[in-house]
Design a protein around this motif. Structure first.
Motif, PDB file in Angstrom:
ATOM      1  N   ILE A 282       0.843  -1.204   0.000  1.00 24.26           N
ATOM      2  CA  ILE A 282       0.000   0.000   0.000  1.00 24.26           C
ATOM      3  C   ILE A 282       0.876   1.251   0.000  1.00 24.26           C
ATOM      4  CG2 ILE A 282      -1.589   1.351   1.435  1.00 24.26           C
ATOM      5  CD1 ILE A 282      -2.969  -1.277   2.147  1.00 24.26           C
ATOM      6  N   PHE A 283       1.961   1.245   0.770  1.00 21.30           N
ATOM      7  CA  PHE A 283       2.864   2.386   0.776  1.00 21.30           C
ATOM      8  C   PHE A 283       3.544   2.570  -0.577  1.00 21.30           C
ATOM      9  CE2 PHE A 283       6.819   4.631   1.871  1.00 21.30           C
ATOM     10  CZ  PHE A 283       6.255   5.774   2.416  1.00 21.30           C
TER      11      PHE A 283
ATOM     12  N   TYR B 192       1.073   4.212  -2.787  1.00 20.54           N
ATOM     13  CA  TYR B 192       0.978   5.615  -2.388  1.00 20.54           C
ATOM     14  C   TYR B 192       2.141   6.429  -2.961  1.00 20.54           C
ATOM     15  CZ  TYR B 192       1.528   9.691   0.591  1.00 20.54           C
ATOM     16  OH  TYR B 192       1.722  10.973   1.036  1.00 20.54           O
ATOM     17  N   CYS B 193       3.356   5.894  -2.892  1.00 23.13           N
ATOM     18  CA  CYS B 193       4.522   6.604  -3.439  1.00 23.13           C
ATOM     19  C   CYS B 193       4.398   6.791  -4.942  1.00 23.13           C
ATOM     20  CB  CYS B 193       5.809   5.843  -3.123  1.00 23.13           C
ATOM     21  SG  CYS B 193       6.292   5.888  -1.404  1.00 23.13           S
ATOM     22  N   LEU B 194       3.911   5.781  -5.632  1.00 15.69           N
ATOM     23  CA  LEU B 194       3.736   5.872  -7.077  1.00 15.69           C
ATOM     24  C   LEU B 194       2.686   6.922  -7.439  1.00 15.69           C
ATOM     25  CD1 LEU B 194       4.612   4.622  -9.773  1.00 15.69           C
ATOM     26  CD2 LEU B 194       2.682   3.060  -9.535  1.00 15.69           C
ATOM     27  N   MET B 195       1.582   6.933  -6.730  1.00 13.06           N
ATOM     28  CA  MET B 195       0.528   7.919  -7.006  1.00 13.06           C
ATOM     29  C   MET B 195       1.001   9.333  -6.679  1.00 13.06           C
ATOM     30  SD  MET B 195      -1.848   6.239  -8.356  1.00 13.06           S
ATOM     31  CE  MET B 195      -3.176   7.398  -8.360  1.00 13.06           C
TER      32      MET B 195
ATOM     33  N   GLY C 196       9.707   6.521  -8.344  1.00 15.28           N
ATOM     34  CA  GLY C 196       9.378   5.345  -9.136  1.00 15.28           C
ATOM     35  C   GLY C 196      10.201   4.141  -8.722  1.00 15.28           C
ATOM     36  N   LEU C 197      11.495   4.367  -8.465  1.00 14.58           N
ATOM     37  CA  LEU C 197      12.351   3.272  -8.005  1.00 14.58           C
ATOM     38  C   LEU C 197      11.952   2.784  -6.613  1.00 14.58           C
ATOM     39  CD1 LEU C 197      15.843   4.444  -9.289  1.00 14.58           C
ATOM     40  CD2 LEU C 197      14.435   2.575 -10.165  1.00 14.58           C
ATOM     41  N   ILE C 198      11.593   3.719  -5.743  1.00 12.05           N
ATOM     42  CA  ILE C 198      11.149   3.330  -4.400  1.00 12.05           C
ATOM     43  C   ILE C 198       9.862   2.530  -4.476  1.00 12.05           C
ATOM     44  CG2 ILE C 198      10.216   4.243  -2.228  1.00 12.05           C
ATOM     45  CD1 ILE C 198      12.302   6.467  -2.418  1.00 12.05           C
ATOM     46  N   SER C 199       8.914   2.979  -5.278  1.00  9.45           N
ATOM     47  CA  SER C 199       7.656   2.240  -5.382  1.00  9.45           C
ATOM     48  C   SER C 199       7.865   0.892  -6.053  1.00  9.45           C
ATOM     49  CB  SER C 199       6.611   3.064  -6.134  1.00  9.45           C
ATOM     50  OG  SER C 199       7.020   3.290  -7.457  1.00  9.45           O
ATOM     51  N   LEU C 200       8.769   0.812  -7.025  1.00  6.90           N
ATOM     52  CA  LEU C 200       9.085  -0.479  -7.647  1.00  6.90           C
ATOM     53  C   LEU C 200       9.693  -1.428  -6.619  1.00  6.90           C
ATOM     54  CD1 LEU C 200       9.284  -2.073 -10.350  1.00  6.90           C
ATOM     55  CD2 LEU C 200      11.615  -1.234 -10.489  1.00  6.90           C
TER      56      LEU C 200
ATOM     57  N   PHE D  16       9.197  -1.321  -3.332  1.00 10.89           N
ATOM     58  CA  PHE D  16       8.147  -1.700  -2.392  1.00 10.89           C
ATOM     59  C   PHE D  16       7.162  -2.697  -2.986  1.00 10.89           C
ATOM     60  CE2 PHE D  16       8.470   2.414   0.254  1.00 10.89           C
ATOM     61  CZ  PHE D  16       9.443   1.844   1.029  1.00 10.89           C
ATOM     62  N   LEU D  17       6.866  -2.562  -4.271  1.00 12.94           N
ATOM     63  CA  LEU D  17       5.858  -3.433  -4.871  1.00 12.94           C
ATOM     64  C   LEU D  17       6.417  -4.787  -5.312  1.00 12.94           C
ATOM     65  CD1 LEU D  17       3.864  -0.828  -6.963  1.00 12.94           C
ATOM     66  CD2 LEU D  17       3.181  -1.913  -4.830  1.00 12.94           C
ATOM     67  N   SER D  18       7.658  -4.833  -5.735  1.00 15.69           N
ATOM     68  CA  SER D  18       8.166  -6.092  -6.278  1.00 15.69           C
ATOM     69  C   SER D  18       9.118  -6.841  -5.342  1.00 15.69           C
ATOM     70  CB  SER D  18       8.862  -5.847  -7.615  1.00 15.69           C
ATOM     71  OG  SER D  18      10.004  -5.049  -7.421  1.00 15.69           O
ATOM     72  N   GLN D  19       9.739  -6.166  -4.419  1.00  9.64           N
ATOM     73  CA  GLN D  19      10.728  -6.791  -3.534  1.00  9.64           C
ATOM     74  C   GLN D  19      10.273  -6.760  -2.082  1.00  9.64           C
ATOM     75  OE1 GLN D  19      13.396  -8.280  -4.877  1.00  9.64           O
ATOM     76  NE2 GLN D  19      12.762  -7.582  -6.904  1.00  9.64           N
ATOM     77  N   THR D  20       9.017  -7.039  -1.840  1.00  8.52           N
ATOM     78  CA  THR D  20       8.452  -6.941  -0.499  1.00  8.52           C
ATOM     79  C   THR D  20       9.104  -7.925   0.471  1.00  8.52           C
ATOM     80  OG1 THR D  20       6.367  -6.309  -1.523  1.00  8.52           O
ATOM     81  CG2 THR D  20       6.295  -6.918   0.777  1.00  8.52           C
ATOM     82  N   ASP D  21       9.285  -9.155   0.035  1.00  4.30           N
ATOM     83  CA  ASP D  21       9.877 -10.161   0.925  1.00  4.30           C
ATOM     84  C   ASP D  21      11.326  -9.826   1.271  1.00  4.30           C
ATOM     85  OD1 ASP D  21       7.577 -11.706   1.129  1.00  4.30           O
ATOM     86  OD2 ASP D  21       8.038 -12.796  -0.715  1.00  4.30           O
TER      87      ASP D  21
END
Length: 95
Positions: free
Chosen positions: A27-28, A31-34, A66-70, A72-77
């Protein structure tokens, strides 16, 4: 033929504390991407003329967010393991 309803075969989903961390991180990331996307909306520079510093700053901001949201979204584990969020948690379900 008559089929049985699908709901009789569903297994209840159990949510652990690690799953809750995954949801919060994702979710964060959204939020960063938006936030980065809405930053690029033209508001001030259109009225004042073109400002190269503002454009470069907004472009760098968009790339970083964009890099931060990427991440957070793809490397959550990996983030959960890096920050050791699973350490000390007992594998009990929340719901």
């Amino acid at each position: 033929m008559i089929y049985e309803p699908l709901t009789q075969h569903l297994v209840p989903i159990r949510m652990t504390k690690i799953d809750l961390f995954r949801v919060i991180i994702k979710i964060f990331g959204i939020y960063c991407l938006m936030k980065a996307m809405f930053r690029l909306l033209p508001s001030g520079p259109v009225l004042d003329g073109f400002d190269s510093f503002s454009f470069i700053f907004n472009l760098i901001y968009m790339i970083v967010m964009g890099l931060i949201s990427l991440l957070f979204l793809s490397q959550t584990d990996r983030l959960i393991k890096f920050f050791r969020l699973e350490k000390g948690l007992i594998r009990r379900t929340l719901i």
